[in-house]
Design a protein around this motif. Structure first.
Motif, PDB file in Angstrom:
ATOM      1  N   SER A  36       1.568 -18.103  -7.094  1.00  0.00           N
ATOM      2  CA  SER A  36       0.552 -18.247  -6.044  1.00  0.00           C
ATOM      3  C   SER A  36      -0.649 -17.390  -6.418  1.00  0.00           C
ATOM      4  O   SER A  36      -0.627 -16.675  -7.428  1.00  0.00           O
ATOM      5  N   SER A  37      -1.670 -17.433  -5.583  1.00  0.00           N
ATOM      6  CA  SER A  37      -2.861 -16.610  -5.843  1.00  0.00           C
ATOM      7  C   SER A  37      -3.070 -15.602  -4.720  1.00  0.00           C
ATOM      8  O   SER A  37      -4.202 -15.204  -4.435  1.00  0.00           O
ATOM      9  N   LEU A  38      -1.983 -15.188  -4.086  1.00  0.00           N
ATOM     10  CA  LEU A  38      -2.077 -14.229  -2.982  1.00  0.00           C
ATOM     11  C   LEU A  38      -2.788 -12.943  -3.410  1.00  0.00           C
ATOM     12  O   LEU A  38      -3.528 -12.337  -2.644  1.00  0.00           O
ATOM     13  N   GLY A  39      -2.542 -12.529  -4.643  1.00  0.00           N
ATOM     14  CA  GLY A  39      -3.087 -11.253  -5.093  1.00  0.00           C
ATOM     15  C   GLY A  39      -4.570 -11.284  -5.375  1.00  0.00           C
ATOM     16  O   GLY A  39      -5.229 -10.241  -5.367  1.00  0.00           O
ATOM     17  N   ARG A  40      -5.135 -12.460  -5.609  1.00  0.00           N
ATOM     18  CA  ARG A  40      -6.564 -12.633  -5.893  1.00  0.00           C
ATOM     19  C   ARG A  40      -7.039 -11.676  -6.983  1.00  0.00           C
ATOM     20  O   ARG A  40      -8.132 -11.139  -6.932  1.00  0.00           O
ATOM     21  N   GLY A  41      -6.201 -11.417  -7.953  1.00  0.00           N
ATOM     22  CA  GLY A  41      -6.598 -10.601  -9.089  1.00  0.00           C
ATOM     23  C   GLY A  41      -6.660  -9.114  -8.823  1.00  0.00           C
ATOM     24  O   GLY A  41      -7.113  -8.346  -9.674  1.00  0.00           O
ATOM     25  N   ARG A  42      -6.221  -8.674  -7.633  1.00  0.00           N
ATOM     26  CA  ARG A  42      -6.272  -7.245  -7.343  1.00  0.00           C
ATOM     27  C   ARG A  42      -5.318  -6.472  -8.258  1.00  0.00           C
ATOM     28  O   ARG A  42      -4.248  -6.970  -8.597  1.00  0.00           O
ATOM     29  N   GLU A  43      -5.698  -5.285  -8.597  1.00  0.00           N
ATOM     30  CA  GLU A  43      -4.906  -4.487  -9.529  1.00  0.00           C
ATOM     31  C   GLU A  43      -3.969  -3.546  -8.766  1.00  0.00           C
ATOM     32  O   GLU A  43      -4.378  -2.894  -7.801  1.00  0.00           O
ATOM     33  N   VAL A  44      -2.728  -3.487  -9.205  1.00  0.00           N
ATOM     34  CA  VAL A  44      -1.763  -2.536  -8.643  1.00  0.00           C
ATOM     35  C   VAL A  44      -1.005  -1.889  -9.798  1.00  0.00           C
ATOM     36  O   VAL A  44      -0.833  -2.491 -10.854  1.00  0.00           O
ATOM     37  N   VAL A  45      -0.583  -0.677  -9.557  1.00  0.00           N
ATOM     38  CA  VAL A  45       0.220   0.047 -10.547  1.00  0.00           C
ATOM     39  C   VAL A  45       1.620   0.202  -9.984  1.00  0.00           C
ATOM     40  O   VAL A  45       1.787   0.563  -8.813  1.00  0.00           O
ATOM     41  N   ILE A  46       2.612  -0.084 -10.792  1.00  0.00           N
ATOM     42  CA  ILE A  46       4.004   0.108 -10.367  1.00  0.00           C
ATOM     43  C   ILE A  46       4.633   1.189 -11.228  1.00  0.00           C
ATOM     44  O   ILE A  46       4.489   1.181 -12.457  1.00  0.00           O
ATOM     45  N   ASN A 102       3.537   1.754 -15.077  1.00  0.00           N
ATOM     46  CA  ASN A 102       3.493   3.131 -15.595  1.00  0.00           C
ATOM     47  C   ASN A 102       2.202   3.422 -16.369  1.00  0.00           C
ATOM     48  O   ASN A 102       2.231   4.081 -17.407  1.00  0.00           O
ATOM     49  N   GLN A 103       1.091   2.909 -15.861  1.00  0.00           N
ATOM     50  CA  GLN A 103      -0.208   3.192 -16.481  1.00  0.00           C
ATOM     51  C   GLN A 103      -1.158   3.664 -15.383  1.00  0.00           C
ATOM     52  O   GLN A 103      -0.953   3.360 -14.213  1.00  0.00           O
ATOM     53  N   PRO A 104      -2.195   4.379 -15.787  1.00  0.00           N
ATOM     54  CA  PRO A 104      -3.196   4.751 -14.768  1.00  0.00           C
ATOM     55  C   PRO A 104      -3.995   3.525 -14.365  1.00  0.00           C
ATOM     56  O   PRO A 104      -4.243   2.632 -15.185  1.00  0.00           O
ATOM     57  N   GLY A 105      -4.399   3.486 -13.137  1.00  0.00           N
ATOM     58  CA  GLY A 105      -5.230   2.378 -12.673  1.00  0.00           C
ATOM     59  C   GLY A 105      -6.631   2.507 -13.241  1.00  0.00           C
ATOM     60  O   GLY A 105      -7.061   3.585 -13.656  1.00  0.00           O
ATOM     61  N   SER A 106      -7.361   1.402 -13.240  1.00  0.00           N
ATOM     62  CA  SER A 106      -8.702   1.449 -13.815  1.00  0.00           C
ATOM     63  C   SER A 106      -9.744   1.920 -12.818  1.00  0.00           C
ATOM     64  O   SER A 106     -10.908   2.044 -13.166  1.00  0.00           O
ATOM     65  N   SER A 107      -9.336   2.185 -11.567  1.00  0.00           N
ATOM     66  CA  SER A 107     -10.279   2.759 -10.606  1.00  0.00           C
ATOM     67  C   SER A 107      -9.485   3.546  -9.563  1.00  0.00           C
ATOM     68  O   SER A 107      -8.288   3.333  -9.398  1.00  0.00           O
ATOM     69  N   PRO A 108     -10.160   4.449  -8.859  1.00  0.00           N
ATOM     70  CA  PRO A 108      -9.451   5.225  -7.814  1.00  0.00           C
ATOM     71  C   PRO A 108      -8.969   4.354  -6.667  1.00  0.00           C
ATOM     72  O   PRO A 108      -8.172   4.793  -5.850  1.00  0.00           O
ATOM     73  N   ALA A 109      -9.446   3.137  -6.610  1.00  0.00           N
ATOM     74  CA  ALA A 109      -9.017   2.246  -5.523  1.00  0.00           C
ATOM     75  C   ALA A 109      -7.770   1.451  -5.884  1.00  0.00           C
ATOM     76  O   ALA A 109      -7.317   0.623  -5.097  1.00  0.00           O
ATOM     77  N   THR A 110      -7.207   1.716  -7.060  1.00  0.00           N
ATOM     78  CA  THR A 110      -6.011   0.985  -7.464  1.00  0.00           C
ATOM     79  C   THR A 110      -4.787   1.581  -6.769  1.00  0.00           C
ATOM     80  O   THR A 110      -4.493   2.762  -6.954  1.00  0.00           O
ATOM     81  N   PRO A 111      -4.084   0.802  -5.982  1.00  0.00           N
ATOM     82  CA  PRO A 111      -2.897   1.349  -5.310  1.00  0.00           C
ATOM     83  C   PRO A 111      -1.740   1.508  -6.284  1.00  0.00           C
ATOM     84  O   PRO A 111      -1.584   0.720  -7.224  1.00  0.00           O
ATOM     85  N   ARG A 112      -0.937   2.525  -6.033  1.00  0.00           N
ATOM     86  CA  ARG A 112       0.259   2.784  -6.842  1.00  0.00           C
ATOM     87  C   ARG A 112       1.494   2.536  -5.969  1.00  0.00           C
ATOM     88  O   ARG A 112       1.550   3.027  -4.836  1.00  0.00           O
ATOM     89  N   ILE A 113       2.442   1.792  -6.512  1.00  0.00           N
ATOM     90  CA  ILE A 113       3.647   1.442  -5.753  1.00  0.00           C
ATOM     91  C   ILE A 113       4.844   2.147  -6.377  1.00  0.00           C
ATOM     92  O   ILE A 113       5.147   1.966  -7.564  1.00  0.00           O
ATOM     93  N   GLU A 114       5.513   2.943  -5.566  1.00  0.00           N
ATOM     94  CA  GLU A 114       6.759   3.589  -5.987  1.00  0.00           C
ATOM     95  C   GLU A 114       7.849   3.166  -5.012  1.00  0.00           C
ATOM     96  O   GLU A 114       7.545   2.670  -3.918  1.00  0.00           O
ATOM     97  N   LEU A 200      -9.193  -1.869  -1.686  1.00  0.00           N
ATOM     98  CA  LEU A 200      -8.107  -1.445  -2.574  1.00  0.00           C
ATOM     99  C   LEU A 200      -7.777  -2.514  -3.615  1.00  0.00           C
ATOM    100  O   LEU A 200      -7.695  -3.696  -3.302  1.00  0.00           O
ATOM    101  N   GLY A 201      -7.570  -2.063  -4.827  1.00  0.00           N
ATOM    102  CA  GLY A 201      -7.113  -2.954  -5.888  1.00  0.00           C
ATOM    103  C   GLY A 201      -8.197  -3.787  -6.513  1.00  0.00           C
ATOM    104  O   GLY A 201      -7.933  -4.534  -7.464  1.00  0.00           O
TER     105      GLY A 201
END
Lengths: 219, 75
Positions: A36-46, A102-114, A200-201
């Protein structure tokens, strides 16, 4: 005497192959959730693997005979904390997110999921006429961002496979079913959370992406 | 072992199996699953506006001016 042996054979028949250990494997990562395209290309870090907060860690489940007695172990080919984290990453990618593991996001608005895996257990429920291997997956997700988001949510999912005989395949199907339900539920919840905060993202403008270089090299 | 004795052993085994097998569930009842799922996220803090990695640090507030004594100065 032959009647007694026949009776014994009949009584133990429901045990099936319940006396041999088995191993379940994660489902195909490309099939955990429908694209699907729910994410619309938003970036997330896991962050993978998740933390293992299970009460029972020496096995992923148990087999039982027809008399509801624990007779053998079910093991996982990868740890449940790795299993769930990788499945969620695959599900988010299939749903249109740009997933970094396990990488840093490309912007401070990138959410991190743990996450914390609190339950991962495969166990048959013995009913009068059916043998239902059930898989429980309990996860607590923590979503944070350098810009200040901190959100938590607990999830619990159950997969099942109705059958008359508890073969190894039905245990595997049950684990795969629970994984798909868990991924679908968590991806939906993460999407709903990030939709509340449109900033975010979102990836930096294209000009800034072109400035990114491989780690360790100078632009 | 005689047939009668074997039957007795089987009966004891099966009774024991039934008794030890009871209540040995780790997975929860399906009816409990909804109650174990949080209905919504617990937001501990909201995100602020992204300032970007190269944004200047916030400017500190200027130091307070020295307090002026209310006492009249004796010349």
């Amino acid at each position: 005497m032959s009647a007694v042996c026949g009776l014994a054979a009949l009584l133990f028949a429901p045990a099936g192959c319940a006396f041999t250990d088995m191993t379940v494997h994660p489902p195909d990562p490309t099939r955990v959730v429908a694209p699907s395209s729910l994410g619309r290309g938003r970036e997330v870090v896991i962050t993978a693997p998740f933390a293992d907060a299970r009460a029972i860690r020496k096995r992923c489940g148990m087999k039982k005979n027809g008399y509801n007695v624990d007779t053998a172990d079910v093991h996982c080919s990868v740890t449940p904390s790795e299993w769930v984290a990788r499945a969620l990453a695959a599900g988010l990618a299939q749903s249109g997110f740009n997933v970094l593991i396990n990488q840093p996001g490309s912007s401070p608005a990138t959410p991190r999921i743990e996450g914390d895996v609190v339950t991962f257990f495969v166990e048959p429920k013995i009913n009068l006429f059916t043998y239902v291997p059930e898989t429980d997956i309990g996860v607590t997700l923590h979503v944070t961002s350098p810009t200040g988001l901190a959100a938590d949510r607990s999830f619990y999912f159950k997969g099942g496979q109705d059958t008359f005989l508890g073969t190894d395949d039905t245990f595997q199907d049950s684990a795969s079913d629970a994984t798909r339900k868990a991924v679908a539920g968590m991806v939906g919840a993460i999407t709903e959370l990030l939709d509340r905060y449109p900033q975010l993202g979102v990836l930096p403008p294209a000009g800034r992406i072109s400035m990114l270089t491989p780690a360790g090299s100078e632009p | 072992m005689s047939g009668r004795r074997m039957s007795a052993v089987l009966a004891v085994m099966l009774t024991g199996s039934f008794l030890t097998g009871c209540e040995r569930y780790v997975v929860v009842d399906p009816a409990m699953v909804p109650s174990l799922n949080a209905r919504d996220w617990t937001i501990r803090s909201q995100p602020g506006v992204s300032t970007g990695p190269s944004a200047p640090p916030p400017v500190a507030a200027p130091a307070a001016a020295p307090a002026v004594s209310a006492q009249p100065v004796q010349l």
